[in-house]
Design a protein around this motif. Structure first.
Motif, PDB file in Angstrom:
ATOM      1  N   UNK A  98      -2.577  12.415  -0.032  1.00  0.00           N
ATOM      2  CA  UNK A  98      -2.940  13.690  -1.061  1.00  0.00           C
ATOM      3  C   UNK A  98      -3.772  12.977  -2.203  1.00  0.00           C
ATOM      4  N   UNK A  99      -3.086  12.141  -3.167  1.00  0.00           N
ATOM      5  CA  UNK A  99      -3.828  11.683  -4.254  1.00  0.00           C
ATOM      6  C   UNK A  99      -4.699  10.424  -3.697  1.00  0.00           C
ATOM      7  N   UNK A 133       5.286   2.995  -0.899  1.00  0.00           N
ATOM      8  CA  UNK A 133       5.531   4.086  -1.636  1.00  0.00           C
ATOM      9  C   UNK A 133       4.596   4.961  -1.867  1.00  0.00           C
ATOM     10  N   UNK A 134       4.776   6.219  -1.246  1.00  0.00           N
ATOM     11  CA  UNK A 134       3.835   7.613  -1.686  1.00  0.00           C
ATOM     12  C   UNK A 134       4.779   8.545  -2.433  1.00  0.00           C
ATOM     13  N   UNK A 135       4.123   8.889  -3.593  1.00  0.00           N
ATOM     14  CA  UNK A 135       4.809   9.599  -4.732  1.00  0.00           C
ATOM     15  C   UNK A 135       4.401  11.247  -4.122  1.00  0.00           C
ATOM     16  N   UNK A 136       3.433  11.601  -3.407  1.00  0.00           N
ATOM     17  CA  UNK A 136       2.747  12.828  -3.205  1.00  0.00           C
ATOM     18  C   UNK A 136       3.379  13.539  -2.010  1.00  0.00           C
ATOM     19  N   UNK A 137       3.468  12.889  -0.976  1.00  0.00           N
ATOM     20  CA  UNK A 137       3.778  13.214   0.436  1.00  0.00           C
ATOM     21  C   UNK A 137       5.205  13.231   0.896  1.00  0.00           C
ATOM     22  N   UNK A 140       5.424  12.829   6.432  1.00  0.00           N
ATOM     23  CA  UNK A 140       5.491  13.626   7.663  1.00  0.00           C
ATOM     24  C   UNK A 140       3.932  13.209   8.102  1.00  0.00           C
ATOM     25  N   UNK A 141       2.857  13.655   7.238  1.00  0.00           N
ATOM     26  CA  UNK A 141       1.558  13.379   7.890  1.00  0.00           C
ATOM     27  C   UNK A 141       1.221  11.913   8.067  1.00  0.00           C
ATOM     28  N   UNK A 142       1.512  11.148   7.097  1.00  0.00           N
ATOM     29  CA  UNK A 142       1.494   9.454   7.387  1.00  0.00           C
ATOM     30  C   UNK A 142       1.846   9.362   8.693  1.00  0.00           C
TER      31      UNK A 142
END
Length: 156
Positions: A98-99, A133-137, A140-142
Motif C-alpha cells: 500500500x504505502x 511489520x506492515x502498518x497498512x495491510x 493477506x495480499x503480501x
C-alpha cells in the motif's frame, strides 16, 4: 575511520566509514541506495532488510565493517535489465503493498524464504515474515504475492 570493500548489487565499492557506522547507513548515506528503509532503529520492523552473502539480514543490526568483503543485494539490485524480479512482480500483481514503506524489506525477506523453501505454506510465509511489520495491510495480499512467486519457482 575504516576502509571497507563491499560488492553491492553486483558492483564493487570501497568506502571510508566509522567503526560504528551501521550497514544501513553505509548503503543509504554513502552509496545513496535509499530503497533500504530505516523504520525503527531497533531491528523490530524489517524495513532495512537486505541480502548479505545471500541471506536476509536487518541492516540496522549489522556494522558496515562486519560486512567488509561481503556481497550485498538491496532492493535496487533485485531487478535486472529493466525487468522486475519475480518477487517484485508478484507483489505488484497481487497488490502486496500500500504505502510501500515496508515493501523492500518484505521482498528481500520473502525472496530469502523462497530460496530456502521452494513451496512455503501460508503459515510458513506468515511465520517467516513476523520480523517484517506492515502498518497498512492485513498481510493477506503480501502472503498471496509470496505464494504466487514461490509457485513460479522463485529461488534467487
Amino acid at each position: 575511520m575504516a576502509t571497507i570493500t563491499l560488492k553491492v548489487n553486483r558492483q564493487a565499492h570501497t568506502l571510508e566509514c566509522g567503526s560504528t557506522t551501521l550497514l544501513v547507513e553505509a548503503l543509504r548515506e554513502h552509496l545513496r541506495l535509499t530503497g533500504t528503509h530505516v523504520g525503527c532503529d531497533t531491528s523490530q520492523c524489517g524495513a532495512c532488510t537486505v541480502h548479505v552473502n545471500g541471506k536476509s539480514v536487518k541492516s540496522c543490526t549489522m556494522l558496515a565493517v562486519e560486512a567488509d568483503g561481503a556481497e550485498i543485494t538491496t532492493i535496487e539490485g533485485m531487478a535486472e535489465g529493466g525487468e522486475l524480479h519475480p518477487m517484485q512482480a508478484a507483489f505488484k500483481e497481487h497488490h502486496g503493498l500500500q504505502c510501500g514503506f515496508c515493501t523492500p524489506g518484505m521482498i528481500m525477506s520473502a525472496t530469502d524464504l523462497c530460496r530456502r523453501n521452494a513451496d512455503p505454506s501460508e503459515h510458513e510465509v506468515r511465520h517467516w515474515l513476523e520480523g517484517n511489520l506492515c502498518r497498512c495491510t492485513g498481510y493477506e495480499n503480501i502472503v498471496k504475492a509470496v505464494r504466487a512467486a514461490a509457485e513460479q519457482g522463485v529461488t534467487a
